[in-house]
Design an enzyme around this catalytic site. Structure first.
Site, PDB file in Angstrom:
ATOM      1  N   LYS A 130      -6.937  13.351  43.892  1.00  0.00           N
ATOM      2  CA  LYS A 130      -5.960  14.217  43.216  1.00  0.00           C
ATOM      3  C   LYS A 130      -6.318  14.449  41.749  1.00  0.00           C
ATOM      4  O   LYS A 130      -6.279  15.579  41.270  1.00  0.00           O
ATOM      5  CB  LYS A 130      -4.575  13.581  43.358  1.00  0.00           C
ATOM      6  CG  LYS A 130      -3.436  14.463  42.902  1.00  0.00           C
ATOM      7  CD  LYS A 130      -2.084  13.953  43.399  1.00  0.00           C
ATOM      8  CE  LYS A 130      -1.672  12.676  42.716  1.00  0.00           C
ATOM      9  NZ  LYS A 130      -1.877  11.452  43.474  1.00  0.00           N
ATOM     10  N   THR A 174      -9.301  14.075  40.315  1.00  0.00           N
ATOM     11  CA  THR A 174     -10.547  14.848  40.276  1.00  0.00           C
ATOM     12  C   THR A 174     -10.261  16.332  40.495  1.00  0.00           C
ATOM     13  O   THR A 174     -10.800  17.191  39.781  1.00  0.00           O
ATOM     14  CB  THR A 174     -11.523  14.328  41.349  1.00  0.00           C
ATOM     15  OG1 THR A 174     -11.794  12.945  41.104  1.00  0.00           O
ATOM     16  CG2 THR A 174     -12.824  15.105  41.339  1.00  0.00           C
ATOM     17  N   ALA A 182       3.930   4.716  40.375  1.00  0.00           N
ATOM     18  CA  ALA A 182       4.467   5.861  41.113  1.00  0.00           C
ATOM     19  C   ALA A 182       5.404   5.444  42.244  1.00  0.00           C
ATOM     20  O   ALA A 182       5.984   6.305  42.896  1.00  0.00           O
ATOM     21  CB  ALA A 182       3.325   6.694  41.689  1.00  0.00           C
ATOM     22  N   PHE A 214     -15.766  16.798  50.760  1.00  0.00           N
ATOM     23  CA  PHE A 214     -16.658  15.645  50.818  1.00  0.00           C
ATOM     24  C   PHE A 214     -17.947  16.067  51.526  1.00  0.00           C
ATOM     25  O   PHE A 214     -17.934  16.967  52.382  1.00  0.00           O
ATOM     26  CB  PHE A 214     -15.998  14.488  51.583  1.00  0.00           C
ATOM     27  CG  PHE A 214     -15.031  13.686  50.755  1.00  0.00           C
ATOM     28  CD1 PHE A 214     -15.371  12.419  50.301  1.00  0.00           C
ATOM     29  CD2 PHE A 214     -13.779  14.192  50.426  1.00  0.00           C
ATOM     30  CE1 PHE A 214     -14.482  11.673  49.537  1.00  0.00           C
ATOM     31  CE2 PHE A 214     -12.890  13.464  49.666  1.00  0.00           C
ATOM     32  CZ  PHE A 214     -13.245  12.190  49.214  1.00  0.00           C
ATOM     33  N   PHE A 236       0.662   9.438  43.821  1.00  0.00           N
ATOM     34  CA  PHE A 236       0.719   9.315  45.281  1.00  0.00           C
ATOM     35  C   PHE A 236       1.009  10.672  45.940  1.00  0.00           C
ATOM     36  O   PHE A 236       0.698  11.722  45.384  1.00  0.00           O
ATOM     37  CB  PHE A 236       1.720   8.250  45.709  1.00  0.00           C
ATOM     38  CG  PHE A 236       1.347   6.857  45.273  1.00  0.00           C
ATOM     39  CD1 PHE A 236       0.041   6.403  45.353  1.00  0.00           C
ATOM     40  CD2 PHE A 236       2.299   5.994  44.764  1.00  0.00           C
ATOM     41  CE1 PHE A 236      -0.309   5.121  44.952  1.00  0.00           C
ATOM     42  CE2 PHE A 236       1.969   4.713  44.360  1.00  0.00           C
ATOM     43  CZ  PHE A 236       0.660   4.277  44.459  1.00  0.00           C
ATOM     44  N   TRP A 277     -16.028  17.856  42.446  1.00  0.00           N
ATOM     45  CA  TRP A 277     -16.765  16.603  42.231  1.00  0.00           C
ATOM     46  C   TRP A 277     -18.242  16.912  42.010  1.00  0.00           C
ATOM     47  O   TRP A 277     -18.876  16.353  41.115  1.00  0.00           O
ATOM     48  CB  TRP A 277     -16.591  15.666  43.426  1.00  0.00           C
ATOM     49  CG  TRP A 277     -17.103  14.272  43.167  1.00  0.00           C
ATOM     50  CD1 TRP A 277     -16.385  13.201  42.739  1.00  0.00           C
ATOM     51  CD2 TRP A 277     -18.457  13.808  43.307  1.00  0.00           C
ATOM     52  NE1 TRP A 277     -17.195  12.105  42.594  1.00  0.00           N
ATOM     53  CE2 TRP A 277     -18.472  12.441  42.933  1.00  0.00           C
ATOM     54  CE3 TRP A 277     -19.652  14.407  43.705  1.00  0.00           C
ATOM     55  CZ2 TRP A 277     -19.646  11.681  42.956  1.00  0.00           C
ATOM     56  CZ3 TRP A 277     -20.821  13.649  43.711  1.00  0.00           C
ATOM     57  CH2 TRP A 277     -20.802  12.293  43.335  1.00  0.00           C
ATOM     58  N   ARG A 299      -1.761  10.763  33.385  1.00  0.00           N
ATOM     59  CA  ARG A 299      -1.390   9.389  33.037  1.00  0.00           C
ATOM     60  C   ARG A 299      -2.607   8.614  32.536  1.00  0.00           C
ATOM     61  O   ARG A 299      -3.746   8.944  32.859  1.00  0.00           O
ATOM     62  CB  ARG A 299      -0.827   8.671  34.261  1.00  0.00           C
ATOM     63  CG  ARG A 299       0.535   9.161  34.704  1.00  0.00           C
ATOM     64  CD  ARG A 299       1.017   8.405  35.938  1.00  0.00           C
ATOM     65  NE  ARG A 299       0.178   8.684  37.094  1.00  0.00           N
ATOM     66  CZ  ARG A 299       0.195   7.965  38.214  1.00  0.00           C
ATOM     67  NH1 ARG A 299       0.979   6.912  38.312  1.00  0.00           N
ATOM     68  NH2 ARG A 299      -0.576   8.293  39.232  1.00  0.00           N
ATOM     69  N   LYS A 330      -8.800  -0.161  43.155  1.00  0.00           N
ATOM     70  CA  LYS A 330      -8.707   1.292  43.038  1.00  0.00           C
ATOM     71  C   LYS A 330      -9.720   1.875  42.067  1.00  0.00           C
ATOM     72  O   LYS A 330     -10.197   2.990  42.240  1.00  0.00           O
ATOM     73  CB  LYS A 330      -7.283   1.669  42.604  1.00  0.00           C
ATOM     74  CG  LYS A 330      -7.027   3.168  42.562  1.00  0.00           C
ATOM     75  CD  LYS A 330      -5.610   3.455  42.116  1.00  0.00           C
ATOM     76  CE  LYS A 330      -5.367   4.957  41.990  1.00  0.00           C
ATOM     77  NZ  LYS A 330      -4.021   5.274  41.493  1.00  0.00           N
TER      78      LYS A 330
END
Length: 558
Positions: free
Chosen positions: A73, A75, A275, A384, A303, A412, A96, A107
């Site tokens: 999210k 990215t 979150a 991806f 999230f 990405w 954030r 993470k």
């Protein structure tokens, strides 16, 4: 040729002086507090004036229900704002700040990835400008004042069995969840059970992110309920005369931080509440700065859309008097496969059937955004390398059936260039009329608010209350907190309160185990399932792979 890591990509590109990034927004060097060459805080004078002036379009980035496969999210958000810049739109992003706990845990950081990052990546992911340290200090000052008050005679009648305020540390440390302190004699305090939360779970973090200015910050701090007296009345930070000193510790922390993306687009990064235990959004001030100085302000909520987007709308938008003009819903082939029953180890293998089986999760999120929140939405497929054309077509065809726009996001690998298709659709979408709506009204009862969230957003049947929650419900009504918004604390991995129920479960009940008020932040936290406010480290934490060479260059951050 080996694929470069996120930090290696970030270190290859040269940042602009932050004064140049600010100048592009119309902010002068005199209106900044510089933290080196590449980061700054906006001056307190600008904070006082932020509610006046130009307001751009607000773009909210959210996601389908997250999985261990990752959705990307942040990215996508960074790639989108760079894509807008590629289209010659004046844009900025508001995000954030990362917590050290996840950075060193499982993470990793929260600065984007690949060619869609905010920089200086390693500083943002570590100490940054010290905001979290200030929040921790203010939190622990309040904790110290509580115990000192009891030790010095306890004129407020604090019941040490009903102290609700915990100390914090910005690290995943399960050993500190439950402790006994005040041992070894009278001089060392009053023995009692206690515990630690991670800093991002502190109510002060939520307060900082919802405060409009330093005066509002102080008033909110004053209202924090830290304990209950022997006769059942709340004891506040104001009762301990703590708000002035706490505000003194936070007077710089409330000023939003300005950095940049790899492509030099302005980025306001400020605050980082959990979150699930809190509302999971960057500060109101950072969002308002992005809105005031640009035509497109991109922000995200933590999230999936059932948690972050719902709280963004029902808590942050209400308090800040803002609303999104368009929503980006991030989805991945990998996540939909997991919702379709595929285990993580097999996600690289083509499985069109599993993608189809995972679509109900995507569909429910789309319906919520369009029908419940009343907002236009575009689906961003975060690409991806293992995605196949046949799998991608499943999502494209589904979006046609749902009558929503869809764009392939390849940020990405390609940065802003890979986000221009999404950016073009966002620009068009933001011009469309919307029917923005809250999930519930503040005048609703607490029970009705909870029921509406579960039925309208989660797709469940309703709520049940434990014996403890029923007592807390009556106490909240007695104390006059019934008209506060609700902050649902539940698993991020399911629409329900059971993390194992993937996809789009139906006909389930959500059990409310506890209800507590965050009176300073201004919301009621409804706890469900096994929500922890102090995470633990995994068997192989990310910290094992982080290192520094003799020149001070960091490796292993992601």
């Amino acid at each position: 040729m080996a694929q470069l890591s996120d930090i290696e990509i970030a270190n290859q590109l040269e940042a602009k002086p932050i004064t140049e990034v600010a100048a592009a927004l119309g902010i002068t060097e005199e209106e900044l507090s510089l933290y080196g060459k590449n980061k700054a805080k906006v001056d307190k004078k600008l904070v006082k004036e932020i509610n006046a002036g130009h307001k751009g379009k607000l773009i909210l980035v959210t996601a389908i229900t997250p999985t261990p496969a990752g959705e990307g999210k942040t990215t996508t958000s960074v790639g989108l704002v760079d894509g807008l810049s590629k289209l010659n739109k004046k844009a900025a992003i508001a995000l954030r700040e990362p917590s050290l706990g996840p950075v060193f845990g499982i993470k990793g950081g929260a600065a984007g990835g690949g060619h869609a990052q905010v920089i200086p990546m390693e500083e943002i992911n570590l100490h940054f400008t010290g905001d979290f340290h200030a929040i921790g200090a203010a939190n622990n000052l309040l904790a110290a004042l509580i115990d000192n008050h009891i030790h010095q005679g306890n004129t407020l009648g604090i019941d040490s069995r009903q102290i609700t305020w915990k100390r914090v540390v910005d690290m995943n440390d399960r050993q500190l969840r439950h402790i006994v302190n005040g041992l070894q004699g009278r001089v060392n305090g009053v023995p009692r059970e206690d515990g630690y939360d991670i800093t991002v779970a502190s109510e002060i973090m939520a307060i900082l992110c919802l405060a409009d200015n330093i005066s509002d910050l102080k008033e909110r701090l004053k209202k924090i309920i830290v304990a209950y007296s022997f006769d059942g009345n709340p004891v506040t930070a104001g009762g301990l005369k703590a708000e002035g000193a706490m505000t003194a510790l936070l007077k710089e922390a409330i000023q939003p931080n300005l950095v940049q993306t790899l492509e030099h687009t302005p980025a306001f990064i400020h605050g980082g509440p959990f979150a699930n235990i809190a509302h999971g959004c960057n500060s109101v001030l950072a969002t308002k700065f992005a809105l005031k100085y640009t035509d497109y302000a991109v922000t995200e909520a933590g999230f999936g859309a059932d948690l972050g987007a719902e709280k963004f709308i029902d808590i942050k938008c209400r308090m800040a008097n803002i609303q999104p003009d368009a929503v980006v819903l991030v989805a991945t082939i990998r996540a939909l496969k997991m919702h379709g029953g595929v285990v993580k180890a097999d996600l690289s293998q083509e499985n069109v059937e599993a993608v189809e089986k995972g679509l109900p999760n995507l569909e429910r999120h789309i319906n919520n955004i369009q029908e419940v929140f009343g907002l236009p939405v575009v689906v961003a497929i975060n690409k991806f390398p293992t995605d196949t054309p046949e799998e991608l077509d499943v999502i494209r065809n589904a979006c046609l059936r749902y009558h929503v726009e869809v764009a392939l996001s390849d940020v990405w690998a390609k940065g802003g260039e890979g986000g221009t298709e999404l950016a073009e659709k966002v620009v068009k979408l933001a011009e469309k009329p919307n029917h923005f709506s809250y999930v519930y009204e503040l005048e609703d009862t607490i029970e009705d608010k909870l029921t509406k969230i579960v039925q309208k957003v989660y797709g469940g049947s309703g709520v049940t209350f434990t014996k403890t929650a029923k007592k807390e419900l009556n106490d909240l009504k007695r104390l006059g907190f019934e008209q506060y918004p609700i902050c649902m604390a539940k698993t991020q991995y399911s629409f329900s309160d059971d993390a194992s129920l993937l996809g789009a479960p139906e006909n389930f009940m959500v059990t409310i185990s506890n209800l507590k008020v965050s009176a300073g932040a201004g919301f009621i936290v409804a706890l469900t399932g096994n929500i922890m406010t102090m995470p633990g480290l995994p068997k192989s934490p990310a910290s094992e792979r982080i290192d520094v060479d003799g020149d001070g260059n960091i490796s292993g951050l992601f």
